[in-house]
Design a protein around this motif. Structure first.
Motif, mmCIF file in Angstrom:
data_model
loop_
_atom_site.group_PDB
_atom_site.id
_atom_site.type_symbol
_atom_site.label_atom_id
_atom_site.label_comp_id
_atom_site.label_asym_id
_atom_site.label_seq_id
_atom_site.Cartn_x
_atom_site.Cartn_y
_atom_site.Cartn_z
ATOM 1 N N GLN A 1 -36.575 -49.456 -35.387
ATOM 2 C CA GLN A 1 -36.095 -49.336 -34.046
ATOM 3 C C GLN A 1 -35.511 -47.949 -33.829
ATOM 4 N N LYS A 2 -35.794 -47.383 -32.714
ATOM 5 C CA LYS A 2 -35.354 -46.024 -32.412
ATOM 6 C C LYS A 2 -33.845 -45.901 -32.234
ATOM 7 N N ARG A 3 -33.156 -47.002 -32.061
ATOM 8 C CA ARG A 3 -31.711 -46.899 -31.844
ATOM 9 C C ARG A 3 -30.989 -46.334 -33.060
ATOM 10 N N PHE A 4 -31.611 -46.336 -34.227
ATOM 11 C CA PHE A 4 -30.982 -45.790 -35.424
ATOM 12 C C PHE A 4 -31.418 -44.359 -35.733
ATOM 13 N N PHE A 5 -32.287 -43.765 -34.918
ATOM 14 C CA PHE A 5 -32.667 -42.370 -35.127
ATOM 15 C C PHE A 5 -31.455 -41.486 -34.871
ATOM 16 N N ASN A 6 -31.256 -40.491 -35.739
ATOM 17 C CA ASN A 6 -30.130 -39.559 -35.605
ATOM 18 C C ASN A 6 -28.803 -40.296 -35.444
ATOM 19 N N TYR A 7 -28.584 -41.296 -36.245
ATOM 20 C CA TYR A 7 -27.462 -42.199 -36.073
ATOM 21 C C TYR A 7 -26.329 -41.979 -37.080
ATOM 22 N N PHE A 8 -26.657 -41.720 -38.338
ATOM 23 C CA PHE A 8 -25.659 -41.732 -39.397
ATOM 24 C C PHE A 8 -25.120 -40.338 -39.726
ATOM 25 N N ASP A 9 -23.799 -40.263 -39.933
ATOM 26 C CA ASP A 9 -23.136 -39.024 -40.349
ATOM 27 C C ASP A 9 -23.173 -38.845 -41.861
ATOM 28 N N VAL A 10 -23.116 -39.953 -42.582
ATOM 29 C CA VAL A 10 -23.129 -39.941 -44.046
ATOM 30 C C VAL A 10 -24.049 -41.054 -44.514
ATOM 31 N N VAL A 11 -24.922 -40.723 -45.475
ATOM 32 C CA VAL A 11 -25.810 -41.726 -46.065
ATOM 33 C C VAL A 11 -25.695 -41.609 -47.581
ATOM 34 N N ARG A 12 -25.485 -42.741 -48.229
ATOM 35 C CA ARG A 12 -25.434 -42.782 -49.697
ATOM 36 C C ARG A 12 -26.558 -43.684 -50.183
ATOM 37 N N VAL A 13 -27.371 -43.148 -51.088
ATOM 38 C CA VAL A 13 -28.460 -43.914 -51.691
ATOM 39 C C VAL A 13 -28.224 -43.906 -53.196
ATOM 40 N N SER A 14 -27.874 -45.053 -53.743
ATOM 41 C CA SER A 14 -27.511 -45.140 -55.157
ATOM 42 C C SER A 14 -28.442 -46.078 -55.912
ATOM 43 N N ILE A 28 -41.631 -39.991 -50.783
ATOM 44 C CA ILE A 28 -41.747 -39.011 -49.688
ATOM 45 C C ILE A 28 -41.556 -39.703 -48.347
ATOM 46 N N LYS A 29 -42.115 -40.885 -48.187
ATOM 47 C CA LYS A 29 -41.935 -41.641 -46.946
ATOM 48 C C LYS A 29 -40.465 -42.028 -46.759
ATOM 49 N N ALA A 30 -39.805 -42.408 -47.839
ATOM 50 C CA ALA A 30 -38.385 -42.770 -47.763
ATOM 51 C C ALA A 30 -37.539 -41.566 -47.350
ATOM 52 N N VAL A 31 -37.849 -40.390 -47.902
ATOM 53 C CA VAL A 31 -37.125 -39.170 -47.521
ATOM 54 C C VAL A 31 -37.361 -38.867 -46.042
ATOM 55 N N PHE A 32 -38.580 -39.012 -45.589
ATOM 56 C CA PHE A 32 -38.894 -38.821 -44.170
ATOM 57 C C PHE A 32 -38.044 -39.759 -43.299
ATOM 58 N N ASN A 33 -37.921 -41.006 -43.728
ATOM 59 C CA ASN A 33 -37.112 -41.965 -42.973
ATOM 60 C C ASN A 33 -35.629 -41.603 -43.001
ATOM 61 N N LEU A 34 -35.148 -41.082 -44.124
ATOM 62 C CA LEU A 34 -33.763 -40.603 -44.181
ATOM 63 C C LEU A 34 -33.531 -39.485 -43.176
ATOM 64 N N LYS A 35 -34.513 -38.615 -43.038
ATOM 65 C CA LYS A 35 -34.393 -37.521 -42.062
ATOM 66 C C LYS A 35 -34.316 -38.063 -40.642
ATOM 67 N N LYS A 36 -35.048 -39.137 -40.376
ATOM 68 C CA LYS A 36 -35.047 -39.711 -39.029
ATOM 69 C C LYS A 36 -33.707 -40.366 -38.687
ATOM 70 N N SER A 38 -30.634 -39.863 -40.076
ATOM 71 C CA SER A 38 -29.414 -39.071 -40.255
ATOM 72 C C SER A 38 -29.266 -38.038 -39.140
ATOM 73 N N LYS A 39 -28.013 -37.830 -38.733
ATOM 74 C CA LYS A 39 -27.710 -36.841 -37.702
ATOM 75 C C LYS A 39 -27.822 -35.426 -38.255
ATOM 76 N N GLU A 40 -27.949 -34.466 -37.379
ATOM 77 C CA GLU A 40 -27.853 -33.062 -37.762
ATOM 78 C C GLU A 40 -26.456 -32.847 -38.365
ATOM 79 N N PHE A 61 -26.702 -33.359 -50.174
ATOM 80 C CA PHE A 61 -27.503 -32.575 -49.241
ATOM 81 C C PHE A 61 -26.822 -32.578 -47.881
ATOM 82 N N ILE A 62 -27.153 -31.573 -47.087
ATOM 83 C CA ILE A 62 -26.755 -31.546 -45.679
ATOM 84 C C ILE A 62 -28.025 -31.383 -44.855
ATOM 85 N N LYS A 63 -28.082 -32.037 -43.720
ATOM 86 C CA LYS A 63 -29.237 -31.918 -42.838
ATOM 87 C C LYS A 63 -28.997 -30.765 -41.869
#
Length: 86
Positions: A1-14, A28-36, A38-40, A61-63
């Motif tokens: 859903q597009k409502r989560f695009f550019n949504y998160f300030d901090v993401v932790r993947v452990s 690579i697809k997962a990284v692409f989704n993380l980019k979608k 996460s906020k700038e 990392f920082i976006k």
């Protein structure tokens, strides 16, 4: 859903995004989704505790401009660091 695009300030993947669970194409697809999602200027932490050891391997990392830039590695960094920087 597009409502989560550019949504998160901090993401932790452990203990999740690593080669023992996924192929490189899937990662690579997962990284692409993380980019979608996460906020700038958001901070992304990717870490793993390999072989049940007490030391985490992590990368921060920082976006910036839609891409992830490496801030810092801990104990060698994430095994998917090169994919995060594509």
């Amino acid at each position: 859903q597009k409502r989560f695009f550019n949504y998160f300030d901090v993401v932790r993947v452990s203990n999740f995004l690593n080669y023992s669970y996924f192929s490189e194409a899937q990662l690579i697809k997962a990284v692409f989704n993380l980019k979608k999602v996460s906020k700038e200027n958001s901070i992304i932490l990717v870490n793993r505790t390999p072989n049940n050891k007490k030391k985490n391997s992590a990368s921060f990392f920082i976006k910036k401009n839609g891409k992830f830039k490496l801030l810092e590695d801990i104990n060698g960094g994430s095994e998917i660091k090169k994919l995060m920087l594509l």
